[in-house]
Write a protein that holds these residues in place. Structure first.
Motif, PDB file in Angstrom:
ATOM      1  N   ARG A 101       0.798  -1.139  -0.017  1.00  0.00           N
ATOM      2  CA  ARG A 101      -0.007   0.117  -0.039  1.00  0.00           C
ATOM      3  C   ARG A 101       0.940   1.235   0.238  1.00  0.00           C
ATOM      4  O   ARG A 101       1.651   1.488   0.916  1.00  0.00           O
ATOM      5  N   VAL A 102       0.612   2.148  -1.053  1.00  0.00           N
ATOM      6  CA  VAL A 102       1.597   3.127  -1.050  1.00  0.00           C
ATOM      7  C   VAL A 102       0.844   4.410  -1.084  1.00  0.00           C
ATOM      8  O   VAL A 102      -0.263   4.617  -1.918  1.00  0.00           O
ATOM      9  N   GLY A 103       1.339   5.390  -0.538  1.00  0.00           N
ATOM     10  CA  GLY A 103       0.796   6.770  -0.283  1.00  0.00           C
ATOM     11  C   GLY A 103       1.220   7.590  -1.383  1.00  0.00           C
ATOM     12  O   GLY A 103       2.575   8.015  -1.734  1.00  0.00           O
ATOM     13  N   PHE A 104       0.370   7.928  -2.573  1.00  0.00           N
ATOM     14  CA  PHE A 104       0.507   9.008  -3.669  1.00  0.00           C
ATOM     15  C   PHE A 104       0.113  10.249  -3.359  1.00  0.00           C
ATOM     16  O   PHE A 104      -1.301  10.307  -3.004  1.00  0.00           O
ATOM     17  N   TYR A 105       0.763  11.297  -3.860  1.00  0.00           N
ATOM     18  CA  TYR A 105       0.447  12.455  -3.946  1.00  0.00           C
ATOM     19  C   TYR A 105      -0.399  12.462  -5.382  1.00  0.00           C
ATOM     20  O   TYR A 105       0.513  12.042  -6.473  1.00  0.00           O
ATOM     21  N   LEU A 106      -1.478  12.989  -5.642  1.00  0.00           N
ATOM     22  CA  LEU A 106      -2.240  13.229  -6.834  1.00  0.00           C
ATOM     23  C   LEU A 106      -1.665  14.559  -7.495  1.00  0.00           C
ATOM     24  O   LEU A 106      -1.660  15.460  -7.184  1.00  0.00           O
ATOM     25  N   SER A 107      -1.057  14.390  -8.716  1.00  0.00           N
ATOM     26  CA  SER A 107      -0.532  15.590  -9.558  1.00  0.00           C
ATOM     27  C   SER A 107      -0.703  15.455 -10.745  1.00  0.00           C
ATOM     28  O   SER A 107      -0.920  14.267 -11.508  1.00  0.00           O
ATOM     29  N   ASP A 108      -0.427  16.378 -11.704  1.00  0.00           N
ATOM     30  CA  ASP A 108      -0.561  16.547 -12.973  1.00  0.00           C
ATOM     31  C   ASP A 108       0.853  16.231 -13.511  1.00  0.00           C
ATOM     32  O   ASP A 108       1.587  16.946 -13.410  1.00  0.00           O
ATOM     33  N   ARG A 109       1.144  15.109 -14.148  1.00  0.00           N
ATOM     34  CA  ARG A 109       2.470  14.451 -14.658  1.00  0.00           C
ATOM     35  C   ARG A 109       2.376  14.475 -16.241  1.00  0.00           C
ATOM     36  O   ARG A 109       3.086  13.749 -16.660  1.00  0.00           O
ATOM     37  N   THR A 110       1.623  15.265 -16.708  1.00  0.00           N
ATOM     38  CA  THR A 110       1.366  15.304 -18.256  1.00  0.00           C
ATOM     39  C   THR A 110       2.660  15.656 -19.009  1.00  0.00           C
ATOM     40  O   THR A 110       3.022  14.951 -19.964  1.00  0.00           O
ATOM     41  N   LEU A 111       3.765  16.428 -18.438  1.00  0.00           N
ATOM     42  CA  LEU A 111       4.968  16.812 -19.158  1.00  0.00           C
ATOM     43  C   LEU A 111       6.166  15.936 -18.707  1.00  0.00           C
ATOM     44  O   LEU A 111       7.144  16.086 -19.220  1.00  0.00           O
ATOM     45  N   ASN A 112       5.703  14.968 -17.691  1.00  0.00           N
ATOM     46  CA  ASN A 112       6.785  14.124 -17.174  1.00  0.00           C
ATOM     47  C   ASN A 112       7.036  13.032 -18.191  1.00  0.00           C
ATOM     48  O   ASN A 112       6.020  12.576 -18.635  1.00  0.00           O
ATOM     49  N   ASP A 113       8.077  12.411 -18.291  1.00  0.00           N
ATOM     50  CA  ASP A 113       8.399  11.047 -19.093  1.00  0.00           C
ATOM     51  C   ASP A 113       7.432   9.651 -18.285  1.00  0.00           C
ATOM     52  O   ASP A 113       7.262   8.670 -19.082  1.00  0.00           O
ATOM     53  N   PHE A 114       7.457   9.859 -17.054  1.00  0.00           N
ATOM     54  CA  PHE A 114       6.765   8.858 -16.299  1.00  0.00           C
ATOM     55  C   PHE A 114       5.491   8.967 -15.559  1.00  0.00           C
ATOM     56  O   PHE A 114       5.662  10.372 -14.780  1.00  0.00           O
ATOM     57  N   PRO A 115       4.592   8.489 -15.771  1.00  0.00           N
ATOM     58  CA  PRO A 115       3.301   9.048 -14.935  1.00  0.00           C
ATOM     59  C   PRO A 115       3.354   8.835 -13.341  1.00  0.00           C
ATOM     60  O   PRO A 115       2.683   9.138 -12.982  1.00  0.00           O
ATOM     61  N   ILE A 116       4.335   7.938 -13.020  1.00  0.00           N
ATOM     62  CA  ILE A 116       4.423   7.449 -11.596  1.00  0.00           C
ATOM     63  C   ILE A 116       5.975   7.837 -11.205  1.00  0.00           C
ATOM     64  O   ILE A 116       6.932   7.311 -11.684  1.00  0.00           O
ATOM     65  N   LEU A 117       5.902   8.414  -9.935  1.00  0.00           N
ATOM     66  CA  LEU A 117       7.304   8.563  -9.187  1.00  0.00           C
ATOM     67  C   LEU A 117       7.250   7.897  -7.910  1.00  0.00           C
ATOM     68  O   LEU A 117       6.442   8.050  -7.386  1.00  0.00           O
ATOM     69  N   LEU A 118       8.424   7.119  -7.660  1.00  0.00           N
ATOM     70  CA  LEU A 118       8.414   6.294  -6.575  1.00  0.00           C
ATOM     71  C   LEU A 118       9.605   6.949  -5.657  1.00  0.00           C
ATOM     72  O   LEU A 118      10.652   7.085  -6.084  1.00  0.00           O
ATOM     73  N   GLY A 119       9.193   7.497  -4.582  1.00  0.00           N
ATOM     74  CA  GLY A 119      10.220   8.303  -3.732  1.00  0.00           C
ATOM     75  C   GLY A 119      10.784   7.561  -2.688  1.00  0.00           C
ATOM     76  O   GLY A 119      10.357   6.435  -2.272  1.00  0.00           O
ATOM     77  N   ARG A 120      11.623   7.842  -1.725  1.00  0.00           N
ATOM     78  CA  ARG A 120      12.283   7.356  -0.618  1.00  0.00           C
ATOM     79  C   ARG A 120      11.427   6.758   0.360  1.00  0.00           C
ATOM     80  O   ARG A 120      11.412   5.714   0.792  1.00  0.00           O
ATOM     81  N   ARG A 121      10.196   7.279   0.613  1.00  0.00           N
ATOM     82  CA  ARG A 121       9.453   6.840   1.884  1.00  0.00           C
ATOM     83  C   ARG A 121       8.967   5.533   1.587  1.00  0.00           C
ATOM     84  O   ARG A 121       8.742   4.463   2.425  1.00  0.00           O
ATOM     85  N   LEU A 122       8.593   5.215   0.206  1.00  0.00           N
ATOM     86  CA  LEU A 122       8.481   3.713  -0.317  1.00  0.00           C
ATOM     87  C   LEU A 122       9.397   2.731  -0.272  1.00  0.00           C
ATOM     88  O   LEU A 122       9.370   1.769  -0.006  1.00  0.00           O
ATOM     89  N   LEU A 123      10.706   3.540  -0.697  1.00  0.00           N
ATOM     90  CA  LEU A 123      11.795   2.598  -1.190  1.00  0.00           C
ATOM     91  C   LEU A 123      12.422   2.130   0.268  1.00  0.00           C
ATOM     92  O   LEU A 123      13.131   0.988   0.207  1.00  0.00           O
ATOM     93  N   ASN A 124      12.370   3.087   1.426  1.00  0.00           N
ATOM     94  CA  ASN A 124      13.058   2.648   2.406  1.00  0.00           C
ATOM     95  C   ASN A 124      13.021   1.327   3.039  1.00  0.00           C
ATOM     96  O   ASN A 124      11.740   1.018   3.319  1.00  0.00           O
TER      97      ASN A 124
END
Length: 166
Positions: A101-124
């Motif tokens: 279960r991952v906490g995601f911030y909802l954002s407009d990633r239209t201009l990004n190469d990847f529609p999802i970003l995985l940060g340190r809180r998940l990876l740790n």
């Protein structure tokens, strides 16, 4: 004795359980939190957050409206210092054969190469990142001639690229 961690690359395909499979995600050890591309974000009269994953035109867009009673809001500061209010929801995902279960911030990633970003809180304490490994390669973007586009029609350029807070 330390627990053995799964090794993932700098980008990876993940499944949003119950919604869509095989979505490319960028693994970003410099980002504190995770984000997912969402559109049509509203809070209805009953107080539930409603949104769709991705947006029309994305090959991952299904048009499914997702509703969450449990959500949070936070002021999020981007790497360039810009601050905006974003909603945060938990979503079940499958990453490297692990269900989380991952906490995601909802954002407009239209201009990004990847529609999802995985940060340190998940990876740790769950994953090690091997930057030499790539599971997904985004298509190269067309060269935009951004300056020429701006000169041609500054107003249209501004509407297309400038992200205002709502």
């Amino acid at each position: 004795m330390s627990k053995k961690l799964d090794i993932i690359g700098r980008n990876i395909m993940i499944d949003i359980i119950g919604h869509i499979k095989g979505v490319p995600a960028k693994v970003d050890t410099g980002a504190d939190s995770s984000a997912i591309w969402a559109s049509n974000i509203t809070v209805n009269k009953e107080g539930a957050l409603q949104f769709t994953l991705f947006a029309e035109g994305s090959k991952y867009y299904t048009g499914e409206v997702i509703k969450r009673k449990a959500f949070r809001a936070a002021a999020v500061r981007s790497s360039n210092g810009h601050e905006q209010i974003r909603y945060r929801v938990e979503m079940p995902v499958k990453i490297a054969e692990r269900r989380l279960r991952v906490g995601f911030y909802l954002s407009d990633r239209t201009l990004n190469d990847f529609p999802i970003l995985l940060g340190r809180r998940l990876l740790n304490k769950k994953f090690l990142v091997d930057v030499s490994v790539k599971e997904y390669r985004p298509k190269p973007k067309e060269k935009r001639g951004i300056y020429e586009e701006m000169i041609k029609d500054p107003y249209a350029f501004h509407k297309k690229y400038y992200q205002n807070d709502k």
